[in-house]
Design a protein around this motif. Structure first.
Motif, PDB file in Angstrom:
ATOM      1  N   ARG A   1      -6.795  14.291   1.416  1.00 54.19           N
ATOM      2  CA  ARG A   1      -6.042  13.501   2.378  1.00 54.19           C
ATOM      3  C   ARG A   1      -4.724  13.031   1.776  1.00 54.19           C
ATOM      4  O   ARG A   1      -3.673  13.090   2.398  1.00 54.19           O
ATOM      5  N   ASP A   2      -4.758  12.567   0.545  1.00 50.85           N
ATOM      6  CA  ASP A   2      -3.549  12.077  -0.115  1.00 50.85           C
ATOM      7  C   ASP A   2      -2.568  13.206  -0.407  1.00 50.85           C
ATOM      8  O   ASP A   2      -1.361  13.017  -0.342  1.00 50.85           O
ATOM      9  N   ASP A   3      -3.072  14.393  -0.747  1.00 47.85           N
ATOM     10  CA  ASP A   3      -2.197  15.519  -1.055  1.00 47.85           C
ATOM     11  C   ASP A   3      -1.418  15.976   0.173  1.00 47.85           C
ATOM     12  O   ASP A   3      -0.269  16.368   0.070  1.00 47.85           O
ATOM     13  N   ASN A   4      -2.010  15.942   1.345  1.00 46.66           N
ATOM     14  CA  ASN A   4      -1.355  16.437   2.551  1.00 46.66           C
ATOM     15  C   ASN A   4      -0.252  15.509   3.051  1.00 46.66           C
ATOM     16  O   ASN A   4       0.655  15.945   3.733  1.00 46.66           O
ATOM     17  N   ARG A   5      -0.312  14.252   2.713  1.00 45.84           N
ATOM     18  CA  ARG A   5       0.699  13.312   3.199  1.00 45.84           C
ATOM     19  C   ARG A   5       2.071  13.633   2.638  1.00 45.84           C
ATOM     20  O   ARG A   5       3.072  13.440   3.296  1.00 45.84           O
TER      21      ARG A   5
ATOM     22  N   MET B   1     -23.700  12.276  -5.570  1.00 48.52           N
ATOM     23  CA  MET B   1     -23.149  13.431  -4.882  1.00 48.52           C
ATOM     24  C   MET B   1     -22.212  12.985  -3.758  1.00 48.52           C
ATOM     25  O   MET B   1     -21.166  13.569  -3.561  1.00 48.52           O
ATOM     26  N   THR B   2     -22.584  11.972  -3.006  1.00 52.90           N
ATOM     27  CA  THR B   2     -21.749  11.482  -1.920  1.00 52.90           C
ATOM     28  C   THR B   2     -20.434  10.936  -2.456  1.00 52.90           C
ATOM     29  O   THR B   2     -19.383  11.107  -1.840  1.00 52.90           O
ATOM     30  N   THR B   3     -20.480  10.321  -3.610  1.00 49.10           N
ATOM     31  CA  THR B   3     -19.258   9.787  -4.213  1.00 49.10           C
ATOM     32  C   THR B   3     -18.293  10.907  -4.557  1.00 49.10           C
ATOM     33  O   THR B   3     -17.083  10.781  -4.364  1.00 49.10           O
ATOM     34  N   ARG B   4     -18.812  12.019  -5.057  1.00 47.15           N
ATOM     35  CA  ARG B   4     -17.958  13.175  -5.376  1.00 47.15           C
ATOM     36  C   ARG B   4     -17.283  13.723  -4.126  1.00 47.15           C
ATOM     37  O   ARG B   4     -16.107  14.064  -4.141  1.00 47.15           O
TER      38      ARG B   4
ATOM     39  N   MET C   1     -16.671  12.109  -1.323  1.00 47.55           N
ATOM     40  CA  MET C   1     -15.685  11.141  -0.844  1.00 47.55           C
ATOM     41  C   MET C   1     -14.411  11.183  -1.697  1.00 47.55           C
ATOM     42  O   MET C   1     -13.299  11.120  -1.179  1.00 47.55           O
ATOM     43  N   THR C   2     -14.574  11.326  -3.008  1.00 49.05           N
ATOM     44  CA  THR C   2     -13.425  11.409  -3.897  1.00 49.05           C
ATOM     45  C   THR C   2     -12.618  12.665  -3.599  1.00 49.05           C
ATOM     46  O   THR C   2     -11.383  12.625  -3.543  1.00 49.05           O
ATOM     47  N   ALA C   3     -13.283  13.784  -3.381  1.00 42.21           N
ATOM     48  CA  ALA C   3     -12.593  15.037  -3.070  1.00 42.21           C
ATOM     49  C   ALA C   3     -11.860  14.933  -1.738  1.00 42.21           C
ATOM     50  O   ALA C   3     -10.717  15.398  -1.604  1.00 42.21           O
ATOM     51  N   LEU C   4     -12.481  14.320  -0.751  1.00 40.55           N
ATOM     52  CA  LEU C   4     -11.832  14.154   0.551  1.00 40.55           C
ATOM     53  C   LEU C   4     -10.619  13.238   0.449  1.00 40.55           C
ATOM     54  O   LEU C   4      -9.588  13.480   1.087  1.00 40.55           O
TER      55      LEU C   4
END
Length: 59
Positions: free
Chosen positions: A13-17, A1-4, A6-9
């Protein structure tokens, strides 16, 4: 669950750049338009403002 999470975050983060250069361009273009319009319409707006003030203070 934590991996999901982190992947979503990471995706968010990458989309906003990619949006930052777009917003900078929009801001600069808007400032340029304001400067051009103000340069063209500034004297007319000043005279309208002065006429309005003269009418108000003329009472």
């Amino acid at each position: 669950m934590t991996t999901r999470i982190m992947t979503a975050l990471d995706r968010l983060r990458d989309d906003n750049r990619g949006d930052v250069p777009g917003w900078v361009l929009i801001t600069l273009m808007t400032a340029g338009l304001v400067i051009i319009i103000w340069g063209l319409a500034g004297p007319a707006l000043s005279s309208v403002f002065e006429q309005a003030i003269e009418r108000v203070t003329g009472f």
